[in-house]
Design a protein around this motif. Structure first.
Motif, PDB file in Angstrom:
ATOM      1  N   ASN A 235       1.188  -1.393  -0.183  1.00 44.20           N
ATOM      2  CA  ASN A 235      -0.044   0.102   0.251  1.00 44.20           C
ATOM      3  C   ASN A 235       0.901   1.241   0.117  1.00 44.20           C
ATOM      4  N   ALA A 236       1.540   1.557   0.991  1.00 45.47           N
ATOM      5  CA  ALA A 236       3.414   2.385   1.104  1.00 45.47           C
ATOM      6  C   ALA A 236       3.616   2.748  -0.672  1.00 45.47           C
ATOM      7  N   ILE A 237       3.841   1.573  -1.594  1.00 40.95           N
ATOM      8  CA  ILE A 237       4.887   1.516  -2.516  1.00 40.95           C
ATOM      9  C   ILE A 237       2.969   2.083  -3.975  1.00 40.95           C
TER      10      ILE A 237
ATOM     11  N   ILE B 114       4.749   3.081   8.098  1.00 40.56           N
ATOM     12  CA  ILE B 114       5.380   4.323   8.256  1.00 40.56           C
ATOM     13  C   ILE B 114       5.986   5.013   6.998  1.00 40.56           C
ATOM     14  N   ASP B 115       5.253   5.776   6.054  1.00 36.39           N
ATOM     15  CA  ASP B 115       5.623   6.130   5.117  1.00 36.39           C
ATOM     16  C   ASP B 115       4.931   7.475   3.962  1.00 36.39           C
ATOM     17  N   ASP B 116       5.817   8.267   3.600  1.00 35.12           N
ATOM     18  CA  ASP B 116       5.934   9.210   3.108  1.00 35.12           C
ATOM     19  C   ASP B 116       5.004   9.630   2.208  1.00 35.12           C
TER      20      ASP B 116
ATOM     21  N   LEU C 109     -13.057   5.682   4.514  1.00 33.31           N
ATOM     22  CA  LEU C 109     -13.550   4.398   3.743  1.00 33.31           C
ATOM     23  C   LEU C 109     -12.796   3.385   3.436  1.00 33.31           C
ATOM     24  N   SER C 110     -11.330   3.255   2.890  1.00 34.64           N
ATOM     25  CA  SER C 110     -10.360   2.604   3.231  1.00 34.64           C
ATOM     26  C   SER C 110     -10.386   1.651   3.294  1.00 34.64           C
ATOM     27  N   PHE C 111     -11.007   1.356   5.091  1.00 33.86           N
ATOM     28  CA  PHE C 111     -10.905  -0.108   5.667  1.00 33.86           C
ATOM     29  C   PHE C 111     -12.564  -0.941   5.619  1.00 33.86           C
TER      30      PHE C 111
ATOM     31  N   HIS D 270     -14.154  -4.584  -0.142  1.00 35.58           N
ATOM     32  CA  HIS D 270     -13.906  -3.410  -1.777  1.00 35.58           C
ATOM     33  C   HIS D 270     -13.929  -2.081  -1.574  1.00 35.58           C
ATOM     34  N   ALA D 271     -12.924  -1.773  -0.749  1.00 31.43           N
ATOM     35  CA  ALA D 271     -12.720  -0.572  -0.862  1.00 31.43           C
ATOM     36  C   ALA D 271     -10.991  -0.166  -1.950  1.00 31.43           C
ATOM     37  N   THR D 272     -11.398   0.462  -2.742  1.00 31.73           N
ATOM     38  CA  THR D 272     -10.087   0.566  -3.582  1.00 31.73           C
ATOM     39  C   THR D 272     -10.091   2.229  -4.341  1.00 31.73           C
ATOM     40  N   SER D 273      -8.411   2.272  -4.219  1.00 32.47           N
ATOM     41  CA  SER D 273      -8.772   3.940  -5.054  1.00 32.47           C
ATOM     42  C   SER D 273      -7.875   2.791  -6.704  1.00 32.47           C
ATOM     43  N   LYS D 274      -8.266   1.931  -6.336  1.00 34.59           N
ATOM     44  CA  LYS D 274      -6.937   1.614  -7.808  1.00 34.59           C
ATOM     45  C   LYS D 274      -7.861   0.989  -8.743  1.00 34.59           C
TER      46      LYS D 274
ATOM     47  N   PHE E 236      -5.191  -4.443  -5.182  1.00 36.68           N
ATOM     48  CA  PHE E 236      -5.626  -4.258  -6.336  1.00 36.68           C
ATOM     49  C   PHE E 236      -6.988  -4.331  -6.174  1.00 36.68           C
ATOM     50  N   ARG E 237      -7.681  -5.075  -4.679  1.00 35.71           N
ATOM     51  CA  ARG E 237      -8.861  -6.248  -4.394  1.00 35.71           C
ATOM     52  C   ARG E 237      -9.030  -5.144  -3.612  1.00 35.71           C
ATOM     53  N   GLY E 238      -8.580  -4.054  -2.613  1.00 37.94           N
ATOM     54  CA  GLY E 238      -9.961  -3.656  -1.567  1.00 37.94           C
ATOM     55  C   GLY E 238     -10.002  -3.770  -0.565  1.00 37.94           C
ATOM     56  N   GLU E 239      -9.329  -5.257  -0.173  1.00 33.89           N
ATOM     57  CA  GLU E 239      -9.629  -6.382   0.660  1.00 33.89           C
ATOM     58  C   GLU E 239      -9.086  -6.468   2.055  1.00 33.89           C
ATOM     59  N   ALA E 240      -7.910  -5.513   1.670  1.00 34.38           N
ATOM     60  CA  ALA E 240      -6.486  -5.889   3.093  1.00 34.38           C
ATOM     61  C   ALA E 240      -6.349  -5.337   4.418  1.00 34.38           C
ATOM     62  N   LEU E 241      -7.177  -4.116   4.511  1.00 38.84           N
ATOM     63  CA  LEU E 241      -7.279  -3.042   5.714  1.00 38.84           C
ATOM     64  C   LEU E 241      -8.772  -4.004   5.946  1.00 38.84           C
ATOM     65  N   ALA E 242      -9.025  -3.712   5.253  1.00 38.73           N
ATOM     66  CA  ALA E 242     -10.596  -4.610   6.121  1.00 38.73           C
ATOM     67  C   ALA E 242     -10.593  -6.150   6.478  1.00 38.73           C
TER      68      ALA E 242
ATOM     69  N   GLY F  27      -1.115  10.143   1.307  1.00 37.69           N
ATOM     70  CA  GLY F  27      -1.699   9.650   2.250  1.00 37.69           C
ATOM     71  C   GLY F  27      -3.335  10.010   1.295  1.00 37.69           C
ATOM     72  N   MET F  28      -4.219   9.954   2.671  1.00 36.62           N
ATOM     73  CA  MET F  28      -5.556   9.738   2.614  1.00 36.62           C
ATOM     74  C   MET F  28      -6.564  11.757   3.164  1.00 36.62           C
ATOM     75  N   SER F  29      -7.696  11.773   2.332  1.00 40.19           N
ATOM     76  CA  SER F  29      -8.638  11.907   3.224  1.00 40.19           C
ATOM     77  C   SER F  29      -9.033  11.808   4.223  1.00 40.19           C
TER      78      SER F  29
ATOM     79  N   GLY G 225       2.001  11.645   4.530  1.00 37.74           N
ATOM     80  CA  GLY G 225       2.014  10.684   4.221  1.00 37.74           C
ATOM     81  C   GLY G 225       1.040   9.453   5.523  1.00 37.74           C
ATOM     82  N   THR G 226       1.232   8.165   5.795  1.00 36.54           N
ATOM     83  CA  THR G 226       0.430   7.400   5.993  1.00 36.54           C
ATOM     84  C   THR G 226       1.530   6.596   6.775  1.00 36.54           C
ATOM     85  N   SER G 227       0.910   6.553   8.556  1.00 31.34           N
ATOM     86  CA  SER G 227       1.100   5.479   9.870  1.00 31.34           C
ATOM     87  C   SER G 227       0.098   4.848   9.681  1.00 31.34           C
TER      88      SER G 227
HETATM   89  P1  ADP Z   1      -5.934  -2.365  -2.367  1.00 34.66           P
HETATM   90  O1  ADP Z   1      -4.773  -2.084  -1.821  1.00 34.66           O
HETATM   91  O2  ADP Z   1      -6.106  -3.557  -2.465  1.00 34.66           O
HETATM   92  O3  ADP Z   1      -6.556  -0.750  -2.937  1.00 34.66           O
HETATM   93  P2  ADP Z   1      -5.988  -1.938   0.375  1.00 34.66           P
HETATM   94  O4  ADP Z   1      -7.412  -2.555   1.411  1.00 34.66           O
HETATM   95  O5  ADP Z   1      -5.028  -2.850   0.788  1.00 34.66           O
HETATM   96  O6  ADP Z   1      -6.643  -2.187  -1.101  1.00 34.66           O
HETATM   97  O7  ADP Z   1      -6.286  -0.084   0.555  1.00 34.66           O
HETATM   98  C1  ADP Z   1      -7.521  -0.044   0.326  1.00 34.66           C
HETATM   99  C2  ADP Z   1      -7.029   1.766  -0.316  1.00 34.66           C
HETATM  100  O8  ADP Z   1      -6.882   2.631   0.579  1.00 34.66           O
HETATM  101  C3  ADP Z   1      -6.353   1.599  -1.102  1.00 34.66           C
HETATM  102  O9  ADP Z   1      -6.382   1.404  -2.606  1.00 34.66           O
HETATM  103  C4  ADP Z   1      -5.941   3.698  -0.946  1.00 34.66           C
HETATM  104  O10 ADP Z   1      -6.711   3.795  -1.453  1.00 34.66           O
HETATM  105  C5  ADP Z   1      -6.171   3.596   0.862  1.00 34.66           C
HETATM  106  N1  ADP Z   1      -4.727   2.922   0.941  1.00 34.66           N
HETATM  107  C6  ADP Z   1      -4.160   2.268   2.051  1.00 34.66           C
HETATM  108  N2  ADP Z   1      -2.576   2.259   2.883  1.00 34.66           N
HETATM  109  C7  ADP Z   1      -2.942   3.102   2.231  1.00 34.66           C
HETATM  110  C8  ADP Z   1      -1.382   4.051   2.406  1.00 34.66           C
HETATM  111  N3  ADP Z   1      -0.301   3.936   2.728  1.00 34.66           N
HETATM  112  N4  ADP Z   1      -1.327   5.444   2.014  1.00 34.66           N
HETATM  113  C9  ADP Z   1      -2.461   5.757   0.801  1.00 34.66           C
HETATM  114  N5  ADP Z   1      -3.563   5.446   0.854  1.00 34.66           N
HETATM  115  C10 ADP Z   1      -4.065   4.037   1.484  1.00 34.66           C
END
Ligand code: ADP
Ligand code: MG
Length: 615
Positions: A35-37, A59-61, A72-74, A77-81, A96-102, A64-66, A143-145
């Protein structure tokens, strides 16, 4: 009948799905780093506590997210990709699956702080077991931690299933290395329990490999490049003389994603054929770039397998490219196999004419003149001038006392019962053993004959010796005149440090274990100085592999590895004294039937069996 089907509540569904995404702390590490990459980070820090069981923080630089996106990222099937199914065929992101964080949030205590460039304040979200506990505004850098604490806190069965902290850390390091190797243009740090394990500055690929695996790696690398319409190949292979007994350093990356491919691995083996010993593994770091539309990465849930549209072409190109590099960098002539007597099947053997087996007999030996004790004292010597006598220091005294040994009677004791009773040669040569095809020792017993696998027999003898040394702590070491300085990677050094105590009990003496260097000042009597590096390498890899399986004690792994490395091999010629000593030592063992690796050591062929063949 009443309706019985119900939709599972979200948090249950998430827990179930989490099981697929998150097997262990290392899976979380992989997802968070990816995700950081994807977020375009230029520096990524990974912080681990207790093998990731207590804490995994990334921790990445990156972008980041609004506040809304953060929440929403949690969601599943929430993904920006990706936005539509077709996007799947043109992926440029890791996720791309949008399920890791959930998934992660469903099974851990998660805290996220994130801020975009445009926002002045950051968002701080706490989630436990999938439920948002708090969401606040805070101050944080762009960035995001992501902090993941107490993984599997709500699934005790999964938590109990986790291995020791060391094993989990090892898996984390593997993932970290894979990600770091595929993104040399990003800086990475790894801290474990407060100390820095890796500090990888932005660099090129070669420098990255060296930073990950230690300074000595540089001289081993041979560059590989090729550009075709189907695939573009970059990277490095390890010179054949550095091939290792462990399969450690083998990496394929396709479009900067680490993949496992037995098929492509086979292509590399093909290119190295004839250049490395059969039991050794070539090292490689190969980066393949293909059109994202020509692969399907979706066939495996953890995404380490991919499918190429044109696998055969990639195979052929890879094989010839690697072969070409090996030739171009002139690495072949520096090999000299003639010197290595330990080769199981010598290189090029298949093209040579078969020699008749040689039997060496001691014509002066008379079993009726010498007592058995005298025979036993004859030491077991190898043909290649190695000091095998030292292997038997302290062993002679056991022979004869052991009841297992006395239960086996040899022809020399009971010559009248032998089927060769009247055969002139058995008396004339005085030899009660002979070597068959440099592989087996054949000897006679009361009921017929035994065929002994020489290498396995010696493994058993050495294994019991080392175990005994370790248990009674009586190992003798030879002090080295000049301390040996050996270079290892940081992780290898950490392992040596971990098993240092056991190594000392078998006779190793260490001057110091540094970050990437180990100084050896003393060795077990039987270990030749020239082989220390190889043996330690082997130990590290066995230790890694076995402790993943676990259940083996350190002393057991150590004794097995030493026995395996030092035992005579198939193909080695043994003189009759050595053969006899080996047979005696074998039957003096506590368990003479199976090798330390549970393989049969000998077969007996009774007189009856032989008689039947003549009917
Ligand atoms: P995916 O990576 O498959 O899209 P994740 O559940 O890993 O699904 O992440 C959901 C969304 O949260 C990502 O699509 C991205 O938009 C946002 N996100 C997650 N981690 C980060 C991060 N470190 N920095 C910025 N956005 C993030
Ligand atoms: Mg992701």
């Amino acid at each position: 009948m009443a309706d019985i089907i119900k939709l599972l509540p979200d948090h249950v569904a998430n827990q179930i799905a989490a099981g697929e995404v998150v097997q262990r702390p290392a899976s979380v590490v992989k997802e968070l780093m990816e995700n950081a990459i994807d977020a375009g980070a230029s520096t990524i820090k990974l912080i681990i506590k207790d093998g990731g069981k207590t804490l995994i923080q990334v921790i990445d630089d990156g972008v980041g997210m609004s506040a809304t996106d953060a929440r929403l990222s949690f969601e599943r099937h929430a993904t920006s990709k990706i936005q539509k199914a077709e996007d799947l065929f043109n992926l440029h992101t890791k996720g791309f699956r949008g399920e890791a964080l959930a998934s992660i949030a469903a099974i851990a205590h998660v805290e996220m702080q994130t801020r975009t460039e445009a926002d002045e304040v950051a968002t701080h979200i706490k989630i436990e077991g999938g439920k948002v506990v708090s969401q606040e505004v805070t101050v944080a850098p762009k960035g995001t931690s992501m902090m993941v604490k107490n993984l599997f806190f709500n699934i005790p069965a999964r938590r109990n299933f986790l291995k020791s902290n060391h094993v989990e850390l090892r898996h984390i390091i593997d993932e970290f290395q894979r990600v770091a190797l595929s993104h040399a243009t990003i800086g990475f740090h790894l801290y474990n329990n407060g100390s820095e394990l890796f500090n990888l500055p932005v660099s090129n690929i070669r420098q990255r490999i060296v930073n990950v695996f230690g300074g000595k790696t540089n001289e081993k690398l041979v560059p590989v490049t090729e550009e075709t319409q189907v695939v573009q190949i970059n990277g490095f292979i390890s010179k054949p003389q550095f091939a290792k007994k462990s399969r450690g350093e083998q990496f394929f990356f396709v479009n900067n994603r680490f993949i496992k491919s037995p098929y492509l691995h086979h292509a590399i083996l093909g290119a190295f054929e004839g250049l490395i010993k059969k039991e050794n593994h070539p090292g490689y770091f190969l980066y393949l770039n293909v059109d994202p539309g020509s692969i399907d990465i979706n066939i495996h849930p953890t995404k380490t397998e991919i499918k190429f549209d044109d696998e055969h072409t990639v195979y052929a190109i890879l094989r010839s490219t690697v072969k070409h590099s090996l030739g171009q960098f002139n690495v072949m002539p520096s090999l000299d196999f003639e010197q290595d007597q330990n080769l199981e099947t010598p290189y090029g053997y298949k093209d040579k004419s078969v020699e008749p087996p040689k039997v060496i007999v001691d014509a002066g030996f008379n079993p009726f003149k010498e007592d058995v004790g005298a025979v036993k004292k004859s030491s077991f010597q190898k043909q290649n001038n190695k000091d095998w006598e030292s292997l038997y220091v302290g062993m002679e005294s056991n022979i004869g006392k052991n009841s297992d040994f006395s239960s086996v009677s040899f022809e020399s004791d009971t010559i009248t019962g032998s089927i060769f009773e009247n055969k002139k040669e058995s008396v004339d040569t005085g030899s009660t053993t002979f070597q068959l095809r440099r592989k087996y020792i054949v000897t006679t017993i009361k009921s017929g004959m035994v065929v002994i696998d020489q290498s396995r027999a010696h493994q058993r003898v050495l294994y019991e010796k080392f175990l005994r040394n370790i248990t009674v702590k009586e190992a003798v070491s030879q002090q080295l005149l000049f301390p040996l300085s050996l270079t290892f990677s940081k992780t290898d050094c950490a392992i040596i440090e971990e098993i240092q105590d056991s190594l000392t009990t078998v006779g190793f003496v260490f001057g110091g274990i540094g970050d990437e260097e180990v100084t050896v000042t003393g060795l077990p009597l039987s270990v030749p100085e020239s082989e220390v590096g190889i043996i330690l390498d082997q130990l590290i890899s066995d230790y890694q592999q076995d402790y993943v399986v676990e259940g083996f004690s350190q002393t057991d792994i150590l004794s097995k590895t030493l026995a395996k490395s030092l035992a005579v091999k198939t193909g080695e010629l043994l003189d009759s004294d050595s053969q006899l000593a080996l047979v005696n030592d074998l039957f003096a063992c506590k368990e003479s039937e199976v090798s330390p690796f549970n393989k049969p050591i000998y077969v007996t062929i009774t007189e009856d069996d032989i008689d039947k063949k003549f009917i």
